[in-house]
Design a protein around this motif. Structure first.
Motif, mmCIF file in Angstrom:
data_model
loop_
_atom_site.group_PDB
_atom_site.id
_atom_site.type_symbol
_atom_site.label_atom_id
_atom_site.label_comp_id
_atom_site.label_asym_id
_atom_site.label_seq_id
_atom_site.Cartn_x
_atom_site.Cartn_y
_atom_site.Cartn_z
ATOM 1 N N THR A 26 2.221 -4.887 -9.320
ATOM 2 C CA THR A 26 2.122 -6.273 -8.888
ATOM 3 C C THR A 26 0.668 -6.650 -8.658
ATOM 4 O OG1 THR A 26 4.264 -6.103 -7.801
ATOM 5 C CG2 THR A 26 2.846 -7.904 -7.105
ATOM 6 N N ALA B 294 -2.241 -8.848 -6.791
ATOM 7 C CA ALA B 294 -2.458 -9.451 -5.473
ATOM 8 C C ALA B 294 -2.311 -10.959 -5.543
ATOM 9 C CB ALA B 294 -3.844 -9.068 -4.953
ATOM 10 N N PRO C 159 -6.396 -6.647 -0.290
ATOM 11 C CA PRO C 159 -6.559 -5.623 -1.331
ATOM 12 C C PRO C 159 -8.033 -5.306 -1.585
ATOM 13 C CG PRO C 159 -5.990 -7.738 -2.313
ATOM 14 C CD PRO C 159 -5.886 -7.910 -0.823
ATOM 15 N N ALA D 110 0.085 -0.465 -3.385
ATOM 16 C CA ALA D 110 -0.537 -1.766 -3.139
ATOM 17 C C ALA D 110 -1.360 -2.191 -4.349
ATOM 18 C CB ALA D 110 -1.419 -1.687 -1.900
ATOM 19 N N ASP E 163 5.876 -7.325 -1.671
ATOM 20 C CA ASP E 163 5.214 -6.024 -1.606
ATOM 21 C C ASP E 163 6.195 -4.916 -1.994
ATOM 22 O OD1 ASP E 163 6.806 -5.470 0.653
ATOM 23 O OD2 ASP E 163 5.120 -5.325 2.025
ATOM 24 N N HIS E 164 5.775 -3.692 -1.922
ATOM 25 C CA HIS E 164 6.582 -2.544 -2.336
ATOM 26 C C HIS E 164 7.859 -2.389 -1.509
ATOM 27 C CE1 HIS E 164 4.331 -1.148 1.092
ATOM 28 N NE2 HIS E 164 5.187 -0.160 1.208
ATOM 29 N N PHE F 11 1.315 -11.911 -5.347
ATOM 30 C CA PHE F 11 1.795 -11.765 -3.979
ATOM 31 C C PHE F 11 1.362 -12.970 -3.148
ATOM 32 C CE2 PHE F 11 0.926 -10.135 0.374
ATOM 33 C CZ PHE F 11 2.223 -9.845 0.747
ATOM 34 N N TYR G 273 1.283 -2.694 5.142
ATOM 35 C CA TYR G 273 1.186 -4.077 4.673
ATOM 36 C C TYR G 273 -0.263 -4.531 4.519
ATOM 37 C CZ TYR G 273 -0.202 -5.405 9.338
ATOM 38 O OH TYR G 273 -0.894 -5.493 10.513
ATOM 39 N N TRP H 24 -1.793 -4.922 1.193
ATOM 40 C CA TRP H 24 -1.317 -6.079 0.427
ATOM 41 C C TRP H 24 -2.031 -7.342 0.884
ATOM 42 C CZ3 TRP H 24 2.191 -6.260 -3.595
ATOM 43 C CH2 TRP H 24 2.767 -5.023 -3.925
#
Length: 164
Positions: free
Chosen positions: A2, A4, A43, A54, A14-15, A7, A37, A40
């Motif tokens: 993913t 950033a 980053p 992340a 997030d994961h 997100f 977190y 995320w």
């Protein structure tokens, strides 16, 4: 993996399946107790040994943030949420201790604390994403208020976190 920017744009979680909005809505105690977190929210170019899932802030991702004022605004919202957790408040001319909210007794301002690593991450991410003024305001506050209260190694990391 993913990105950033996805997100932050609300296009990805997030994961652990958490959205940006979900994370930002959590209590200070939750933010303090969870450790997967922050990578995320802020980053960096290199993978996190704590959270290898992340996203990375490679040059293309950093350029997306630098060019997109909405992504930057969301990143500033994340910064403000974390500052609130630490009992701090961002103002136009710098940071101040928030007299209405002392956070979790300013956990960052001890000789050694994991929040100091988080703050270093925040500094580096803000600068890389084009938010140079908030990054310098945070750095100035940390160096001023941390001197004599946090360990010299941390002060060195904070001093070196922002490139000229």
């Amino acid at each position: 993996m993913t990105r950033a920017s996805d997100f932050y744009a609300g296009l990805a979680c997030d994961h652990a399946g958490r959205s940006l909005a979900f994370i930002l809505a959590q209590s200070d105690a939750w933010l303090e107790s969870q450790h997967d977190y922050i990578q995320w929210l802020f980053p960096l170019p290199e993978p996190s040994p704590v959270n290898p899932q992340a996203p990375l802030l490679d040059p293309q991702e950093a350029a997306r943030f630098c060019a997109d004022h909405q992504l930057q605004a969301r990143l500033l919202t994340a910064l403000d949420r974390m500052l609130h957790c630490y009992g701090l408040q961002r103002q136009h001319d710098g940071l101040v201790a928030d007299p209405l909210h002392l956070g979790l007794i300013q956990p960052w301002c001890h000789w050694q604390d994991h929040n100091q690593l988080r703050l270093t991450r925040m500094l580096r991410c803000l600068q890389a994403c084009g938010l140079v003024q908030p990054a310098h305001q945070l750095q100035d506050f940390l160096l001023r208020e941390g001197t004599g209260r946090v360990n010299p190694t941390t002060l060195t990391y904070w001093r070196q976190a922002l490139t000229a």
